[in-house]
Design an enzyme around this catalytic site. Sequence first.
Site, PDB file in Angstrom:
ATOM      1  N   ASP A  22       0.864  -1.181   0.000  1.00 25.24           N
ATOM      2  CA  ASP A  22       0.000   0.000   0.000  1.00 25.24           C
ATOM      3  C   ASP A  22       0.903   1.233   0.000  1.00 25.24           C
ATOM      4  O   ASP A  22       2.142   1.111  -0.143  1.00 25.24           O
ATOM      5  CB  ASP A  22      -0.990  -0.038   1.184  1.00 25.24           C
ATOM      6  CG  ASP A  22      -0.324   0.209   2.530  1.00 25.24           C
ATOM      7  OD1 ASP A  22       0.923   0.284   2.591  1.00 25.24           O
ATOM      8  OD2 ASP A  22      -1.051   0.323   3.540  1.00 25.24           O
ATOM      9  N   CYS A  71       3.553  -2.976   3.971  1.00 19.63           N
ATOM     10  CA  CYS A  71       2.660  -1.877   4.349  1.00 19.63           C
ATOM     11  C   CYS A  71       3.385  -1.069   5.409  1.00 19.63           C
ATOM     12  O   CYS A  71       4.607  -1.197   5.551  1.00 19.63           O
ATOM     13  CB  CYS A  71       1.281  -2.379   4.788  1.00 19.63           C
ATOM     14  SG  CYS A  71       1.212  -3.350   6.303  1.00 19.63           S
ATOM     15  N   THR A 101       3.265  -1.155   8.745  1.00 18.62           N
ATOM     16  CA  THR A 101       3.772  -2.011   9.818  1.00 18.62           C
ATOM     17  C   THR A 101       4.133  -3.420   9.357  1.00 18.62           C
ATOM     18  O   THR A 101       4.831  -4.145  10.072  1.00 18.62           O
ATOM     19  CB  THR A 101       2.709  -2.165  10.915  1.00 18.62           C
ATOM     20  OG1 THR A 101       1.541  -2.745  10.312  1.00 18.62           O
ATOM     21  CG2 THR A 101       2.362  -0.837  11.559  1.00 18.62           C
ATOM     22  N   GLY A 102       3.586  -3.847   8.254  1.00 18.57           N
ATOM     23  CA  GLY A 102       3.705  -5.245   7.814  1.00 18.57           C
ATOM     24  C   GLY A 102       2.603  -6.130   8.381  1.00 18.57           C
ATOM     25  O   GLY A 102       2.461  -7.290   7.994  1.00 18.57           O
ATOM     26  N   HIS A 121      11.258 -23.729   8.891  1.00 18.70           N
ATOM     27  CA  HIS A 121      10.257 -24.466   9.663  1.00 18.70           C
ATOM     28  C   HIS A 121       8.826 -24.274   9.173  1.00 18.70           C
ATOM     29  O   HIS A 121       7.997 -25.164   9.359  1.00 18.70           O
ATOM     30  CB  HIS A 121      10.333 -24.057  11.141  1.00 18.70           C
ATOM     31  CG  HIS A 121      11.547 -24.591  11.833  1.00 18.70           C
ATOM     32  ND1 HIS A 121      11.701 -24.541  13.197  1.00 18.70           N
ATOM     33  CD2 HIS A 121      12.670 -25.188  11.344  1.00 18.70           C
ATOM     34  CE1 HIS A 121      12.876 -25.091  13.527  1.00 18.70           C
ATOM     35  NE2 HIS A 121      13.485 -25.481  12.422  1.00 18.70           N
ATOM     36  N   ARG A 147       7.552   1.405   8.052  1.00 17.31           N
ATOM     37  CA  ARG A 147       7.680   2.326   9.183  1.00 17.31           C
ATOM     38  C   ARG A 147       8.376   1.653  10.376  1.00 17.31           C
ATOM     39  O   ARG A 147       8.523   2.269  11.428  1.00 17.31           O
ATOM     40  CB  ARG A 147       6.289   2.845   9.581  1.00 17.31           C
ATOM     41  CG  ARG A 147       5.622   3.639   8.458  1.00 17.31           C
ATOM     42  CD  ARG A 147       4.161   3.967   8.752  1.00 17.31           C
ATOM     43  NE  ARG A 147       3.539   4.590   7.591  1.00 17.31           N
ATOM     44  CZ  ARG A 147       2.220   4.649   7.404  1.00 17.31           C
ATOM     45  NH1 ARG A 147       1.387   4.141   8.292  1.00 17.31           N
ATOM     46  NH2 ARG A 147       1.731   5.212   6.308  1.00 17.31           N
TER      47      ARG A 147
HETATM   48  C1  RB5 Z   1      -1.670   2.815   6.452  1.00 18.12           C
HETATM   49  O1  RB5 Z   1      -1.729   4.019   7.122  1.00 18.12           O
HETATM   50  C2  RB5 Z   1      -1.378   1.681   7.421  1.00 18.12           C
HETATM   51  O2  RB5 Z   1      -2.465   1.481   8.250  1.00 18.12           O
HETATM   52  C3  RB5 Z   1      -1.006   0.418   6.689  1.00 18.12           C
HETATM   53  O3  RB5 Z   1       0.081   0.660   5.857  1.00 18.12           O
HETATM   54  C4  RB5 Z   1      -0.597  -0.757   7.546  1.00 18.12           C
HETATM   55  O4  RB5 Z   1       0.387  -0.402   8.452  1.00 18.12           O
HETATM   56  C5  RB5 Z   1      -1.692  -1.532   8.142  1.00 18.12           C
HETATM   57  O5  RB5 Z   1      -1.472  -2.502   8.864  1.00 18.12           O
END
Ligand code: RB5
Length: 141
Positions: A10, A66, A68-69, A99, A110
Amino acid sequence: MSNKIIIGSDHGGFRLKSDIITHLKNNGYEVDDLGCYTTESCDYPVIAKAVAEKVLTNSGRGILVCGTGIGVSITANRYDGIRASHCTDTFTARMTRMHNDSNILCLGERITGAGLALDIVDIWLNTEFEGGRHQKRIDMI
Ligand code: RB5
């Protein structure tokens, strides 16, 4: 194992995904980028579903990014046959291949800097599944 990697992010993972794509191409991988293609806000489930479905169809390997992943890993793991691993270090990247026979690597732009993220990608791509008792456990999922 195919050298094609199915990838998606994203907006929160777009920049790290771009670094990963460059790294993969420099190392001889073919990359199938399912989006997004700009930093404009978009919805991670749409991309994660597209990558998960293509990994299943191709019996391939995918990478999802994304912020946080976590969102992409939650989404991808809703699919039977997807074993999506959210990794923030090289040890778990190695172990989840050995595994869990992980077929999608999830990263958070981030959370994890590009240098470490590329090491995680390399280890995840180059570590073989051990099979044996681990296959038995995967069959139990
Ligand atoms: C987008 O702001 C954020 O929520 C998305 O990238 C992700 O971290 C969601 O888990």
